[in-house]
Write an enzyme that holds these catalytic residues in place. Structure first.
Site, PDB file in Angstrom:
ATOM      1  N   THR A  32       0.860  -1.180   0.000  1.00  0.00           N
ATOM      2  CA  THR A  32       0.000   0.000   0.000  1.00  0.00           C
ATOM      3  C   THR A  32       0.897   1.232   0.000  1.00  0.00           C
ATOM      4  O   THR A  32       1.882   1.288   0.729  1.00  0.00           O
ATOM      5  CB  THR A  32      -0.916   0.026   1.241  1.00  0.00           C
ATOM      6  OG1 THR A  32      -1.732  -1.140   1.199  1.00  0.00           O
ATOM      7  CG2 THR A  32      -1.818   1.250   1.252  1.00  0.00           C
ATOM      8  N   PHE A  55       1.216   5.097   0.846  1.00  0.00           N
ATOM      9  CA  PHE A  55       0.606   6.143   1.670  1.00  0.00           C
ATOM     10  C   PHE A  55       1.190   7.494   1.286  1.00  0.00           C
ATOM     11  O   PHE A  55       2.378   7.589   0.964  1.00  0.00           O
ATOM     12  CB  PHE A  55       0.922   5.904   3.152  1.00  0.00           C
ATOM     13  CG  PHE A  55       0.211   4.721   3.739  1.00  0.00           C
ATOM     14  CD1 PHE A  55      -0.994   4.872   4.398  1.00  0.00           C
ATOM     15  CD2 PHE A  55       0.747   3.439   3.627  1.00  0.00           C
ATOM     16  CE1 PHE A  55      -1.655   3.781   4.950  1.00  0.00           C
ATOM     17  CE2 PHE A  55       0.093   2.338   4.167  1.00  0.00           C
ATOM     18  CZ  PHE A  55      -1.114   2.514   4.833  1.00  0.00           C
TER      19      PHE A  55
END
Ligand code: PEP
Ligand code: MN
Length: 690
Positions: A286, A288
């Site tokens: 992921t 960010f």
């Protein structure tokens, strides 16, 4: 160990453990000492205006450490892995130093307040801890339910930074966050790419088939769907975030309830992990964004990225014209994402990232040009790029004088000098594979290995995958000698139906594990259409063997995949037939084809086949595709493999594929042509000196 200690194994064990503890403490002290030196280095670099990252020096450092490791019996892969971490720490520390120097500190406060969606233990929390690991201040978390509240908290000054997940490699972009970025006054000041590793956690150790309920964030549940389906009698209940799911099972306190969370969250909440790595896809990341009220000034010596959002004019080709600005100013675009404009159906906002710094003159000129083609334009921020590539151990290079062979004499690029006259042949029956269609060399990336252009790759491994032990020791041999890709056959095309036909899917999984353990891309052959699905899942490249070069229905199907294809020349095929076979693949969409000369049948019977080295020159003239050589299948005898591999490099091939085996005399296929490990090591040294 003394005889007495041997008689009292518990005491002996205690002593060993306390010695290990001592060594660990020393390691930590040394890491601290190294970090302090690193701080001094950046001060010196700053005075001399030197860049933070010097890949060449990092490669040399790795080489030296690897050699030192070898004298201690530590393998290359282990040492490389440990030192990549150490180097990354040092790079971040140095970047932080420069960032702090050019930016005013936050108001006098001893803590940094970070707004996150979810509670402590959520992935945003973990990513923030990683991102701010080098700051001296304490981290204070401001927990919110929704992304919008997270953004508002920073806008209103309730927090200094927000940690916002923007995209995941499995589930894609997070639309809500994209839409918030459009209207916020906040700026992006950093990014953090976080490796998500889901685990199943419980309140006590319990066998998996006794679990009746799993709490999970809906995205985490989707990413672990296969594992969840394998649990009998188990219901899934969605929760707002992963850490809250763990909190929930603790509250309920029923041992039949479990949750999906990170390993770190399990430790934080002190709950046992029932099973690790439960995601469908292990490569799950992921990204960010870190946003704050004020933009940061990024020192020019730090590799940076800029994010923008724009809408182009209402005219045909306006997006293309806008994007041409990047080419004009030589800037590399790393991302382009589109989102519908709310209230304007079928109109799009484009979010894009490129490598560059808004302080840079060239970037400013590009932005001016870009703005001319837009009707909406907003800079979201310039920030240090989190590089995922790490330095590789350097390969020794020799000067032309040392080589005695001047490359210019070997392959002339000048068409007039073409001795083959191949350019003059009649109209070609292939197009996409031809140089006429695409004059520049095709470069193919397999993980971080580059094939084509000026690189020379070595793919090596056994003819067949035979056992876990065998393929792991081969992978280690590939890694330790600086070769690039692990080969191995799982589905074997054998002349006799009574010979070993390969381990099939079982072999494929073993090889995939071996590749992962040693951080090596893998390649394996497929024989039929029904194998494509599994091979695509486990292998980084697909091989079409000599016997299948003109299996047109197979070529067509691999042409629909997204994995690079190694296409071997059929033993009775001409170069033109090989290029037409490549065309069959490319015409279906997949442009990533690597050609392989592996020997053809001639009247000569002294060797298995006859290696047609001139094919490399002809193919390079006719096609932009990379071409490699397989001397093992060409010659059939191990003693002739090394000289032919060297000849392939001299003639200009983009790489070689060779077979080796830990015990060639016991190999289940192609033992006579498989190198011993010591010969492979010799080959690598000799290739590196060309
Ligand atoms: C192989 O590489 O394992 C192989 C079978 O080679 P080829 O198709 O060139 O015979
Ligand atoms: Mn073979």
């Amino acid at each position: 160990m003394s005889e007495k200690e041997q008689n009292n194994p518990e005491k002996g064990m205690d002593q060993l453990r306390s010695k290990i503890n001592e060594v660990d403490e020393k390691l930590v002290l040394l890491l601290g000492e190294r970090r302090n030196l690193s701080k001094e280095v950046i001060k010196a670099k700053d005075l001399d205006n030197l860049p933070v990252r010097d890949m060449k020096r990092e490669s040399e450092l790795l080489n030296r450490i690897i050699d030192a490791g070898k004298t201690q019996g530590l393998d290359t892969h282990y040492v490389t892995k440990v030192f990549h971490e150490v180097i990354e720490d040092s790079v971040r520390l140095q970047q932080n130093f420069l960032l702090n120097k050019s930016n005013k500190p936050l108001e006098e406060r001893s803590s940094i307040r970070i707004a996150i969606q979810g509670i402590e233990g959520a992935y945003s929390f973990l990513a923030a801890n990683k991102f701010f690991a080098h700051s001296d201040e304490e981290l204070e978390f401001v927990s919110k339910h929704r992304f919008e509240e997270v953004v508002r908290a920073v806008e209103k000054g309730e927090a200094d930074y927000a940690m916002l997940p923007i995209e995941n490699t499995t589930s894609g972009g997070i639309n809500e966050v994209y839409d918030l970025l459009l209207h916020t006054t906040l700026s992006i000041i950093g990014e953090e790419i976080f490796h998500v590793k889901h685990c199943l956690v419980g309140t006590e150790e319990i066998s998996l088939n006794k679990i009746t309920k799993v709490y999970a964030h809906y995205q985490a549940a989707a990413q672990c769907s296969k594992f969840l389906d394998s649990l009998p009698n188990c219901k899934v209940e969605f929760f707002a975030d992963t850490a809250m799911s763990v909190q929930k099972i603790k509250e309920v306190g029923d041992s039949h309830f479990a949750a999906i969370s990170s390993e770190e969250a399990a430790n934080l909440f002190d709950v046992p992990i029932l099973k690790k790595n439960i995601a469908n896809q292990t490569e799950n990341f992921t990204r960010f964004l870190v946003v704050s009220r004020n933009p940061v000034k990024v020192d020019e010596r730090i590799k940076s990225k800029t994010s923008l959002v724009l809408a182009t004019e209402h005219s045909p080709g306006s997006l293309v014209r806008a994007l041409m600005s990047f080419q004009t100013y030589g800037l590399n675009m790393t991302k382009l994402e589109s989102r519908p404009i709310l209230g304007n159906p079928f109109e799009e906002m484009f979010y894009l990232d490129f490598e560059g710094n808004v302080e840079d003159e060239n970037v400013l000129m590009m932005l001016d040009e870009l703005k001319r083609h837009t009707r909406f334009f907003k800079i979201l921020g310039t920030y240090p790029e989190q590089e995922l590539v790490s330095a590789k151990p350097a390969i020794k290079k020799y000067t032309p004088e040392e080589l005695k062979i001047s490359k210019e004499n070997i392959a002339s690029k000048d068409e007039k000098d073409s001795p083959t006259g191949v350019k003059k042949t009649k109209a070609k029956s292939y197009k996409l594979a031809s140089r006429d269609f695409k004059p520049e060399d095709t470069i193919i990336k397999v993980k971080d290995i580059v094939i084509g252009g000026d690189t020379f790759v070595v793919m090596a491994g056994p003819c067949s995958v035979e056992s876990e032990n065998q393929i792991f020791s081969c992978a280690q041999e590939v890694k330790n000698n600086g070769a690039h890709i692990l080969r191995g056959g799982c589905f074997k095309p054998r002349t006799s139906p009574y010979s070993f036909q390969g381990l099939g899917n079982e072999g494929l999984k073993m090889m995939s594990e071996a590749g992962k353990s040693f951080d090596l891309p893998i390649i394996t052959e497929i024989l039929s259409i029904d194998q494509i699905q599994d091979v695509v899942k486990y292998s980084d490249m697909l091989q079409i063997g000599a016997r299948n070069m003109q299996n047109f229905s197979l070529l067509k199907e691999v042409g629909k995949t997204h994995k690079p294809i190694l296409l071997k020349r059929g033993m009775m095929s001409s170069i033109s037939e090989l290029l037409n076979a490549a065309e069959h693949i490319m015409s279906q969409g997949n442009q990533q084809v690597i050609l392989c000369e592996r020997g053809i049948r001639t009247f000569e019977t002294a060797t298995r086949n006859t290696l047609d080295l001139s094919a490399v020159l002809v193919i390079k003239e006719l096609s932009h595709l990379p071409v490699i050589v397989d001397p093992s299948h060409a010659v059939g005898f191990r003693d002739k493999v090394i000289p032919l591999a060297k000849a392939a490099k001299v003639v200009g091939a983009h790489g070689v594929m060779v077979e080796f085996h830990p015990e060639p005399e016991k190999a289940l296929s192609d033992g006579e042509q498989s190198l011993y490990f010591y010969q492979f090591e010799e080959m690598m040294k000799e290739l590196n000196s060309i």
